[in-house]
Write an enzyme that holds these catalytic residues in place. Structure first.
Site, PDB file in Angstrom:
ATOM      1  N   ARG A   1       0.871  -1.125  -0.040  1.00 56.02           N
ATOM      2  CA  ARG A   1       0.069  -0.206   0.050  1.00 56.02           C
ATOM      3  C   ARG A   1       1.017   1.126  -0.262  1.00 56.02           C
ATOM      4  O   ARG A   1       2.013   1.085   0.432  1.00 56.02           O
ATOM      5  CB  ARG A   1      -0.769  -0.050   1.122  1.00 56.02           C
TER       6      ARG A   1
ATOM      7  N   LYS B   1      -1.778  -3.078   8.013  1.00 53.55           N
ATOM      8  CA  LYS B   1      -2.766  -2.562   8.898  1.00 53.55           C
ATOM      9  C   LYS B   1      -2.714  -3.504  10.115  1.00 53.55           C
ATOM     10  O   LYS B   1      -2.344  -4.551  10.243  1.00 53.55           O
ATOM     11  CB  LYS B   1      -4.160  -2.930   8.094  1.00 53.55           C
TER      12      LYS B   1
ATOM     13  N   HIS C   1      -4.272   2.672  -5.325  1.00 52.91           N
ATOM     14  CA  HIS C   1      -3.906   0.989  -5.135  1.00 52.91           C
ATOM     15  C   HIS C   1      -3.572   0.445  -6.583  1.00 52.91           C
ATOM     16  O   HIS C   1      -3.493  -0.497  -6.588  1.00 52.91           O
ATOM     17  CB  HIS C   1      -5.086   0.489  -4.484  1.00 52.91           C
TER      18      HIS C   1
ATOM     19  N   ARG D   1      -0.851  -1.728  -6.796  1.00 56.72           N
ATOM     20  CA  ARG D   1      -1.061  -3.082  -5.746  1.00 56.72           C
ATOM     21  C   ARG D   1      -1.798  -3.969  -6.323  1.00 56.72           C
ATOM     22  O   ARG D   1      -1.774  -5.398  -6.476  1.00 56.72           O
ATOM     23  CB  ARG D   1      -1.622  -2.495  -4.468  1.00 56.72           C
TER      24      ARG D   1
ATOM     25  N   HIS E   1      -3.461  -9.539   3.410  1.00 60.39           N
ATOM     26  CA  HIS E   1      -5.228  -9.705   3.525  1.00 60.39           C
ATOM     27  C   HIS E   1      -5.222 -10.489   4.642  1.00 60.39           C
ATOM     28  O   HIS E   1      -4.544 -11.513   4.973  1.00 60.39           O
ATOM     29  CB  HIS E   1      -5.553 -10.113   2.448  1.00 60.39           C
TER      30      HIS E   1
ATOM     31  N   TYR F   1      -9.378 -11.112  -6.978  1.00 62.16           N
ATOM     32  CA  TYR F   1      -8.390 -11.005  -8.167  1.00 62.16           C
ATOM     33  C   TYR F   1      -8.634 -12.259  -9.055  1.00 62.16           C
ATOM     34  O   TYR F   1      -8.364 -12.042 -10.122  1.00 62.16           O
ATOM     35  CB  TYR F   1      -7.037 -10.731  -7.470  1.00 62.16           C
TER      36      TYR F   1
END
Length: 299
Positions: A147, A171, A243, A246, A269, A278
């Site tokens: 990110r 995150k 993004h 990414r 994730h 994806y």
């Protein structure tokens, strides 16, 4: 009567809550439709409404009826908000004892497929001449799938050129170690040797890899602006977001045969279901290629 309860609620919204005219018109439309739906089921009063009646209304909104065409998830959700507001108000005002709409959840909006750039566009973006810092930043973003916040958060100690890895702060304070490609390391090395010392001279010894002109850590906003400017200079007409690289990283990996769980780890994730979007992108691409290339794709 049902009509009286709806009128009282709409008056409450208009007078006591000062609801905007457009919103009020939408609520009126949705609640009149709800009234007709309940009347068609033989439900005369709010007391007689059950959770099944509310769920049936939501289903009719999505599938359509003689009264109206099918609604998109967002429009059906808006109508349900009006219905839930009505029932909540009725309980609060003592008109009924039970709220039958409380557990009825709005339909989930369809997940938007992330926009990835074709490989050729990414290569053109990376190869378009730019300042050493900017080139290194773009290479790192695409090579690691970081990110933008993670890339600008990199410190010098987080890059291991020997092991070819970078340590990203993701995150929720979660760190992850990801591989970095040789072209990105070369671009980083060129920046660190030839450009960063000049930027660092104006600062106070920041450990950040990417510095601004004052020698402090580069901001997310400036990094995002760098990507936008580079895309324009490379002649990329597709919409570019923070993004974009990414998304491109993830899509190109899965297109190349990478396992979705490996990509999940690389992206940081928490759930594989987030990454599986994806695989949807790839299936859509396969479908398009099949439709245009197979002689008997269309019967």
């Amino acid at each position: 009567m049902l009509a009286d309860a709806i009128a009282t609620y709409l008056d409450h919204l208009a007078v006591e809550r000062g609801t905007a005219r457009n919103t009020l018109d939408g609520y009126t439309r949705d609640l009149r439709r709800y009234e007709r739906h309940l009347a068609g089921l033989g439900v005369p009063t709010l007391e007689a409404v059950t959770e099944a009646h509310v769920s049936a209304f939501l289903a009719v909104l999505r599938t359509g009826s003689d009264d109206h065409p099918p609604l998109a998830a967002s429009s059906a959700a808006r109508a349900l908000v009006a219905v839930r507001g009505l029932h909540r108000f009725a309980v609060r005002e003592g008109l009924v004892a039970v709220d039958p709409a409380r557990e009825v959840k709005p339909p989930a909006a369809p997940r938007r497929l992330p926009k990835a750039l074709p490989v050729d566009d990414v290569l053109r973006l990376l190869e378009t001449p730019s300042a050493l810092r900017d080139r290194a930043l773009l290479e790192v973003l695409y090579s690691t799938g970081a990110r933008i916040s993670e890339a600008v958060g990199l410190d010098l100690d987080d890059v291991d050129a020997v092991e070819r890895t970078v340590l990203l702060d993701g995150k929720g304070g979660k760190q992850r170690l990801v591989p970095i490609g040789r072209p990105a390391l070369d671009a980083l090395d060129a920046y660190l040797v030839r450009a960063r010392p000049g930027l660092a001279a104006g600062g106070r010894g920041s450990p950040a890899v990417f510095l601004n002109v004052r020698g402090g850590r580069l901001s997310r906003q400036t990094a995002w602006q760098t990507l936008k400017v580079a895309a324009e200079r490379a002649g990329i007409t597709a919409t570019v977001s923070p993004h974009t690289l990414r998304h491109s990283f993830a899509t190109h990996l899965i297109d190349g045969g990478a396992d979705v769980r490996v990509v999940q780890e690389l992206l940081g994730h928490a759930s594989v279901t987030t990454t599986q979007i994806y695989t949807l992108v790839t299936v859509n691409t396969l479908r398009e290629v099949y439709a245009t290339a197979h002689p008997r794709a269309h019967g």
